[in-house]
Design a protein around this motif. Structure first.
Motif, short mmCIF file in Angstrom:
data_model
loop_
_atom_site.label_atom_id
_atom_site.label_comp_id
_atom_site.label_asym_id
_atom_site.label_seq_id
_atom_site.Cartn_x
_atom_site.Cartn_y
_atom_site.Cartn_z
N VAL B 26 36.75 -7.21 29.98
CA VAL B 26 37.25 -7.32 31.35
C VAL B 26 36.97 -8.73 31.83
O VAL B 26 35.84 -9.22 31.71
CB VAL B 26 36.56 -6.30 32.28
N GLU B 27 38.02 -9.40 32.32
CA GLU B 27 37.88 -10.79 32.75
C GLU B 27 37.66 -10.87 34.26
O GLU B 27 38.07 -9.97 35.00
CB GLU B 27 39.14 -11.58 32.38
N ALA B 28 37.04 -11.96 34.67
CA ALA B 28 36.85 -12.20 36.11
C ALA B 28 38.20 -12.23 36.81
O ALA B 28 39.21 -12.67 36.25
CB ALA B 28 36.10 -13.51 36.32
N GLY B 29 38.24 -11.75 38.04
CA GLY B 29 39.45 -11.81 38.84
C GLY B 29 40.47 -10.73 38.52
O GLY B 29 41.60 -10.79 39.00
N THR B 30 40.09 -9.77 37.71
CA THR B 30 41.03 -8.70 37.38
C THR B 30 40.40 -7.33 37.62
O THR B 30 39.18 -7.18 37.58
CB THR B 30 41.49 -8.73 35.90
N VAL B 31 41.27 -6.36 37.85
CA VAL B 31 40.84 -4.96 37.92
C VAL B 31 41.33 -4.28 36.65
O VAL B 31 42.51 -4.34 36.33
CB VAL B 31 41.44 -4.25 39.15
N THR B 32 40.42 -3.67 35.92
CA THR B 32 40.79 -2.94 34.72
C THR B 32 40.54 -1.46 34.94
O THR B 32 39.44 -1.06 35.35
CB THR B 32 39.97 -3.43 33.51
N GLY B 33 41.55 -0.67 34.71
CA GLY B 33 41.41 0.77 34.81
C GLY B 33 40.94 1.32 33.47
O GLY B 33 41.53 1.00 32.44
N GLN B 166 43.19 4.97 49.73
CA GLN B 166 43.98 3.80 50.11
C GLN B 166 43.06 2.62 50.40
O GLN B 166 43.27 1.50 49.92
CB GLN B 166 44.80 4.14 51.38
N TRP B 167 41.98 2.91 51.15
CA TRP B 167 41.02 1.88 51.51
C TRP B 167 40.35 1.33 50.24
O TRP B 167 40.18 0.12 50.08
CB TRP B 167 39.97 2.48 52.44
N LEU B 168 39.99 2.25 49.32
CA LEU B 168 39.31 1.84 48.10
C LEU B 168 40.19 0.91 47.27
O LEU B 168 39.73 -0.12 46.76
CB LEU B 168 38.93 3.08 47.28
N ARG B 169 41.47 1.27 47.17
CA ARG B 169 42.41 0.43 46.40
C ARG B 169 42.41 -0.99 46.95
O ARG B 169 42.30 -1.97 46.21
CB ARG B 169 43.82 0.98 46.51
N GLY B 170 42.56 -1.08 48.27
CA GLY B 170 42.59 -2.39 48.90
C GLY B 170 41.29 -3.14 48.66
O GLY B 170 41.30 -4.35 48.41
N VAL B 193 44.76 4.90 40.29
CA VAL B 193 44.48 3.49 40.01
C VAL B 193 45.73 2.70 39.65
O VAL B 193 45.69 1.48 39.58
CB VAL B 193 43.45 3.35 38.86
N GLU B 194 46.83 3.40 39.42
CA GLU B 194 48.02 2.74 38.90
C GLU B 194 48.46 1.57 39.77
O GLU B 194 48.93 0.56 39.29
CB GLU B 194 49.16 3.75 38.75
N GLN B 195 48.28 1.74 41.08
CA GLN B 195 48.73 0.69 42.00
C GLN B 195 47.69 -0.41 42.18
O GLN B 195 47.94 -1.39 42.87
CB GLN B 195 49.04 1.30 43.36
N THR B 196 46.51 -0.23 41.60
CA THR B 196 45.41 -1.16 41.83
C THR B 196 45.14 -2.06 40.64
O THR B 196 44.78 -3.21 40.79
CB THR B 196 44.11 -0.37 42.12
N VAL B 197 45.31 -1.50 39.44
CA VAL B 197 44.79 -2.18 38.27
C VAL B 197 45.76 -3.22 37.71
O VAL B 197 46.97 -3.11 37.85
CB VAL B 197 44.43 -1.18 37.15
#
Lengths: 261, 315
Positions: B26-33, B166-170, B193-197
């Motif tokens: 997992v790299e910095a600046g990314t969200v990995t599901g 919703q709040w968590l995603r943001g 998580v699909e909309q977040t990762v």
């Protein structure tokens, strides 16, 4: 040091500690009441169960009764460790401090202070009872002689060491109920047995209770029960401390290292 | 150096291989599901990363080191694990103050973190009265205490209401995309998580199934249209004549590429066949995930009812 502070915060931010303190003081107040009430009272020609209130022996024996709080501070020590497993706060604890043996060491450090605080509270209760009881009976109050300083400091040491003993047991037996039951059975059933039966007393003096008795040995004649078999006070302290440290060390190498799932 | 680096990680509980050779970064600046059905080994992997579980083999490193070797772990890694790690008798603020004390962080971080997750109002309330969603937020507050740049979250959406999700995603996007943090978030519900990762790692039965960027896994060409008909022998060739690429499946199902839904509808009309289904197929990722999840109904119910950790219910 910061870990010890955190451990003290853990204990004093929940209700258990003052519930335990009230139960402890209530129980010891009862013990005090019985000892003071029956002191010097002869029943049917038999020797009195406790020496009369105006004797130095009475004061030595009463102060020694303060170690009766030992089992409850041991249980408190057990909960300081096992509550973390019961509520899974151990996860957060190990996330902050991944070197787990440091957590056990911090709990032992906090245990010393907790044992001291509880010990001083108990001694205060005893002073409030002993001083009037002696003075009202016309006896001479012993403060710095008659072995009282040794017995009082022995009480404090015993309560501190029992707290550590509880922490050691709790680290070894992570299940709270099992650990508390184990301590209760051990201290209420096994130890009185091996310390009362003369043939078992060579074993009894090496038990935590035997070691604790050595610390507060009133060196008074208690009728049928002789305390001559006990270790010297310093050895008693060493044995009690040894139990706590060995349990904690063994636990740090075994149960504490287990996976937290 | 990657923020999170798992290589050939293996963990067995007795004879059960909870994690069986998983590698990802997992790299910095990314969200990995980190996705997979219940009991797939997600929690075990995350707990290996956090030094709570000792791997049988392989390594799980944060900022290039084992968790136990981090000097001040709270300032490097924020972790949110299952929602039960609180003493019910203790207030939310005291819970965080204890962590601050042990970690040597200033005590005011406790109140600040509660503010950040929207729990300032209940700071002085005992955690025993908290809902699951509030406990999740408190767990997140604990993760924020040391301003870490790596976040490891195990099913953080569990127990949150739709607004909370919703709040968590943001919030996770903010941590990764604005603050530059590396975020690893596990879930057994893709939609959460699909909309977040940005990236996805999928495991099942302890093994890596697929990994890549969300774009890679979802695009892969356009998704086919599913046409289910009572007469595939007639509709299939007709669609092919119209330029479609037809892949017949069981029960009269045809998966059609290269034709618009409207065009297919007109061909159906011309051919006068009965159609019982006509729909755009789900994305590749969703299909992969569904196939995996549907294969494990037992593990799912066991874990949901018992609320146990992954490792214990891997079957």
């Amino acid at each position: 040091m910061k870990l010890i502070r955190a451990e003290l915060l853990k204990l004093f931010t929940t209700r258990l500690w003052w519930i335990m303190l009230i139960v402890l003081l209530g129980y010891l107040a009862m013990v005090l009441g019985v000892v003071i009430a029956f002191a010097g009272m002869e029943s049917g020609g038999a020797a009195p169960p406790f020496p009369a209130r105006d004797t130095p022996e009475f004061q030595r024996i009463v102060w020694g009764q303060a170690t009766g709080g030992g089992i409850l501070v041991a249980v408190l020590g057990v909960t300081m460790m096992t509550t973390e497993y019961r509520y899974q706060t151990i996860t957060g604890t190990f996330l902050v401090t991944p070197r787990r043996s440091r957590v056990v060491a911090a709990k032992l450090g906090a245990g010393v202070l907790v044992g001291l605080v509880f010990g001083l509270a108990i001694l205060l209760l005893f002073a409030l009872a002993v001083v009037p009881a002696v003075l009202l009976s016309g006896g001479e109050l012993l403060v710095t002689d008659g072995g009282i300083p040794r017995i009082v400091s022995g009480v404090l040491a015993t309560l501190v060491l029992y707290t550590l003993f509880g922490i050691g047991v709790g680290a070894l037996v992570r299940n709270q109920i099992v650990a508390i039951v184990a301590v209760a059975v051990w201290m209420f059933v096994l130890e009185p047995l091996v310390n009362a039966v003369p043939a078992l007393q060579p074993v009894g003096r090496w038990t935590p209770a035997g070691a604790a008795s050595a610390l507060t040995n009133p060196q008074a004649d208690l009728g049928p029960v002789s305390l001559d078999y006990l270790l010297p006070a310093w050895a008693g302290a060493a044995v009690l401390l040894g139990y706590a440290l060995v349990f904690a060390a063994v636990a740090s190498l075994t149960t504490v290292r287990r996976d937290i799932t | 150096m990657s923020a999170i680096e798992v290589s050939d990680l293996r963990k067995s509980f007795g004879t059960v291989k909870a994690v069986d050779g998983v590698s990802f970064t997992v790299e910095a600046g990314t969200v990995t599901g980190y996705l997979g059905p219940n009991g797939a080994g997600k929690t075990t992997t995350l707990r290996c990363l956090l030094g709570l579980v000792t791997p049988t083999a392989g390594t799980a490193l944060v900022n290039g080191r084992r968790y136990a070797d981090l000097g001040h772990p709270l300032t490097e890694v924020g972790a949110v694990l299952e929602a039960t790690g609180f003493h019910p008798d203790r207030t939310a603020l005291n819970h965080l103050r204890i962590m601050c004390t042990a970690a040597g962080l200033p005590l005011q971080r406790a109140a600040e973190a509660l503010e950040q997750v929207g729990l300032a109002d209940v700071a002085g309330k005992r955690v025993g009265g908290f809902s699951l969603g509030m406990r999740q937020r408190l767990g997140l507050a604990a993760a924020l205490l040391g301003h870490p740049k790596v976040f490891i979250l195990d099913e953080p959406a569990n127990g949150l209401d739709p607004a909370g999700i919703q709040w968590l995603r943001g919030f996770l996007r903010f941590l990764a995309h604005e603050q530059g943090a590396a975020v690893l978030v596990s879930s057994h519900v893709l939609a959460e998580v699909e909309q977040t990762v940005d990236n996805v790692v999928i495991i099942a039965r302890g093994r890596l199934v697929r990994q890549g960027s969300l774009a890679e896994l979802t695009s892969g060409g356009q998704t086919p249209i599913r046409v289910r008909t009572l007469d595939p022998g007639r509709l299939g060739p007709a669609l092919e004549r119209a330029g479609g690429e037809v892949e017949p499946a069981a029960d009269g199902l045809l998966r059609v590429r290269g034709l618009e839904a409207e065009r297919i509808g007109r061909i159906v009309l011309e051919e006068q066949v009965v159609v019982t289904e006509l729909a755009q197929e789900r994305s590749d990722l969703q299909r992969v995930f569904l196939e995996l999840t549907e294969g494990e109904p037992v593990g799912q119910t066991v874990e949901q009812t018992a609320g146990q950790s992954e490792g214990a219910t891997v079957a």
